[in-house]
Design a protein around this motif. Sequence first.
Motif, mmCIF file in Angstrom:
data_model
loop_
_atom_site.group_PDB
_atom_site.id
_atom_site.type_symbol
_atom_site.label_atom_id
_atom_site.label_comp_id
_atom_site.label_asym_id
_atom_site.label_seq_id
_atom_site.Cartn_x
_atom_site.Cartn_y
_atom_site.Cartn_z
ATOM 1 N N VAL A 226 0.944 -1.049 0.043
ATOM 2 C CA VAL A 226 0.052 -0.109 0.255
ATOM 3 C C VAL A 226 0.860 1.196 -0.026
ATOM 4 C CG1 VAL A 226 -1.800 1.466 1.486
ATOM 5 C CG2 VAL A 226 -1.972 -1.121 1.013
ATOM 6 N N LEU A 227 1.924 1.258 0.715
ATOM 7 C CA LEU A 227 2.755 2.477 0.935
ATOM 8 C C LEU A 227 3.435 2.569 -0.461
ATOM 9 C CD1 LEU A 227 4.675 1.919 4.407
ATOM 10 C CD2 LEU A 227 2.685 3.770 3.528
ATOM 11 N N SER A 228 3.720 1.486 -1.043
ATOM 12 C CA SER A 228 4.362 1.657 -2.541
ATOM 13 C C SER A 228 3.582 2.172 -3.552
ATOM 14 C CB SER A 228 4.767 0.209 -2.902
ATOM 15 O OG SER A 228 4.062 -0.678 -3.342
ATOM 16 N N SER A 229 2.110 1.568 -3.441
ATOM 17 C CA SER A 229 1.058 2.268 -4.362
ATOM 18 C C SER A 229 1.069 3.661 -4.113
ATOM 19 C CB SER A 229 -0.079 1.552 -3.950
ATOM 20 O OG SER A 229 -0.583 1.953 -2.910
ATOM 21 N N LEU A 230 1.313 4.223 -3.111
ATOM 22 C CA LEU A 230 1.361 5.806 -2.728
ATOM 23 C C LEU A 230 2.150 6.538 -3.636
ATOM 24 C CD1 LEU A 230 -0.086 5.709 0.797
ATOM 25 C CD2 LEU A 230 -1.499 5.815 -1.318
ATOM 26 N N CYS A 231 3.382 6.012 -3.963
ATOM 27 C CA CYS A 231 4.456 6.596 -4.195
ATOM 28 C C CYS A 231 4.684 6.328 -5.975
ATOM 29 C CB CYS A 231 5.838 6.115 -3.453
ATOM 30 S SG CYS A 231 5.955 6.325 -1.896
ATOM 31 N N ILE A 232 4.045 5.378 -6.432
ATOM 32 C CA ILE A 232 4.251 5.051 -7.791
ATOM 33 C C ILE A 232 3.866 6.252 -8.637
ATOM 34 C CG2 ILE A 232 3.675 3.673 -9.628
ATOM 35 C CD1 ILE A 232 3.572 1.433 -7.344
ATOM 36 N N GLY A 233 2.927 7.079 -8.366
ATOM 37 C CA GLY A 233 2.623 8.232 -9.356
ATOM 38 C C GLY A 233 3.765 9.023 -9.410
ATOM 39 N N ARG A 234 4.402 9.316 -8.322
ATOM 40 C CA ARG A 234 5.656 10.072 -8.618
ATOM 41 C C ARG A 234 6.758 9.606 -9.329
ATOM 42 N NH1 ARG A 234 7.005 15.107 -8.217
ATOM 43 N NH2 ARG A 234 5.379 15.265 -6.702
ATOM 44 N N ALA A 235 6.890 8.248 -9.223
ATOM 45 C CA ALA A 235 7.742 7.622 -10.221
ATOM 46 C C ALA A 235 7.442 7.884 -11.709
ATOM 47 C CB ALA A 235 7.896 6.079 -9.824
ATOM 48 N N GLY A 236 5.919 7.623 -11.929
ATOM 49 C CA GLY A 236 5.725 8.192 -13.465
ATOM 50 C C GLY A 236 6.033 9.380 -13.604
ATOM 51 N N ILE A 237 5.998 10.634 -13.004
ATOM 52 C CA ILE A 237 6.499 11.895 -13.132
ATOM 53 C C ILE A 237 8.322 11.722 -13.366
ATOM 54 C CG2 ILE A 237 6.679 13.998 -12.227
ATOM 55 C CD1 ILE A 237 4.375 13.756 -10.637
ATOM 56 N N TRP A 238 8.644 11.072 -12.396
ATOM 57 C CA TRP A 238 10.119 10.740 -13.009
ATOM 58 C C TRP A 238 10.577 10.220 -14.334
ATOM 59 C CZ3 TRP A 238 11.182 7.743 -7.805
ATOM 60 C CH2 TRP A 238 11.062 8.693 -6.872
ATOM 61 N N PHE A 239 9.633 9.354 -14.521
ATOM 62 C CA PHE A 239 9.657 8.701 -15.974
ATOM 63 C C PHE A 239 9.455 9.882 -17.153
ATOM 64 C CE2 PHE A 239 7.902 6.910 -19.742
ATOM 65 C CZ PHE A 239 8.537 5.722 -20.156
ATOM 66 N N ASP A 240 8.462 10.797 -16.948
ATOM 67 C CA ASP A 240 8.262 11.769 -18.012
ATOM 68 C C ASP A 240 9.353 12.742 -17.929
ATOM 69 O OD1 ASP A 240 5.893 10.706 -18.901
ATOM 70 O OD2 ASP A 240 4.695 11.838 -17.328
ATOM 71 N N ARG A 241 9.986 13.036 -16.781
ATOM 72 C CA ARG A 241 11.130 14.023 -16.546
ATOM 73 C C ARG A 241 12.484 13.472 -17.217
ATOM 74 N NH1 ARG A 241 11.279 16.726 -11.015
ATOM 75 N NH2 ARG A 241 9.176 17.605 -11.779
ATOM 76 N N TYR A 242 12.835 12.174 -16.652
ATOM 77 C CA TYR A 242 14.144 11.759 -16.988
ATOM 78 C C TYR A 242 14.175 10.605 -18.035
ATOM 79 C CZ TYR A 242 14.777 14.107 -12.614
ATOM 80 O OH TYR A 242 14.972 15.190 -11.676
#
Length: 434
Positions: A69-85
Amino acid sequence: MDRVNRFSLINPAKSPIFYGYIILIVGSLGIYFSIPGQTIGVSIFTDPVKDALGLSRNQFSNAYMIGTVLSSLCIGRAGIWFDRYGARYTAFFAALTLAVALLLSSWSLTMSNLVKHAFDIDSWMVPFTVMTLLFFLIRFSGQGVLTMASRNMIMIWFDKNRGKVNAFSGIAISFGFSSSPLWVNFLIEEYRWDGAWRILALALLVFSILILQFYKNRPEEHGLLPDGADAPDNTQTEVKEVRKQYTLQQAKATRAFWMYGLMLAFNSFFITGLTFHVVSIFANEGYPKSEAISIFLPASVVAVTISSIFNYLSDYLSLKLYLYLMLFGGIMASLGLLLLSSPVGIYFLIAGIGILGGFFAVLNAIAWPRFYGRDHLGSITGKIMGLIVFASALAPSVFSLCFSTFDSYGLLGYLALAFLLFLVVGSIKADNPQ
């Protein structure tokens, strides 16, 4: 060119074949290497690890749930990293994090004992907390970021042929995942659970170097175009005219985003719960362990067949048809759970989870770039991946709670049918936003 190829000796522009096919192979390998962070890779460790740490099955399941559950709350931020980096750096650090998490997991017993001695605490809460934090890292980096970055990269390198290349990737990944319990179990039996995790960590460290060499973000960065198109100007114009590039907020305002996302999340919930408790589910109906485990091979054959055929056809057919076929598979699986005491129930369950898995492989890859474009694909798929991971996090504990409360898993079948009926009605107007 130097900036986008930094730390890499591979130049896609000089490749004798369209580099997208290399991307297809290494991206599929990236998803395969996420197995230690997937439920199918974690579940094999359940019994030896919980016994070594002195945790009950419910305690271990709850640690898994909270960490996921904690990881699911952070994956959206990883998607932003994907778009940026881009896919390259995002996947590299995800693989590196997963390797470190597995290495730490192999020392979880030692860490728990050190904490107990240091603070003079002899409680199950110590190993529970240690495993919760480790599950957070494993699920976030493995099931979440490495899978998302690898899949998105493949989809970005193809446009008109997405379905065809996803068919190849789907077949390879399906057979790889279905065979993984065998070789993971072999590692555990040969090298114990801690040695198995160290071997997997070493493999991921090696693969992270390959990511840095072979992963590439977008074909345009290397003077190429999706599908290896020969006419840059014409193709780029056509794509811009046809595709609106949706932001995450714009995508969330469409019905398709939620209906497709919730269907994929249902698949994750049902398959994860079933996989985690399959022996108990079948034993409750009087079946032996061998019968329980045997359902996955024929289900994989159904899933691979469906994903192969419908991935190829997805370049020509509406994905809304696929959504309703996936809903049909969910209904069959739910009925199978309810009728499991009879052979008909087993057949329904096998067919249902096969259909679910087959269409999941298609829709989770194809729908988002087709519906919302490539420019914000990371943030959009990151949000969807968060839903999927959140659903998978709840499943083991919900299944366990249902059984411990009602002494049966039947209630889950009725709840699943009610949820699917809601999606059937809600998806009537879930059309392609393009």
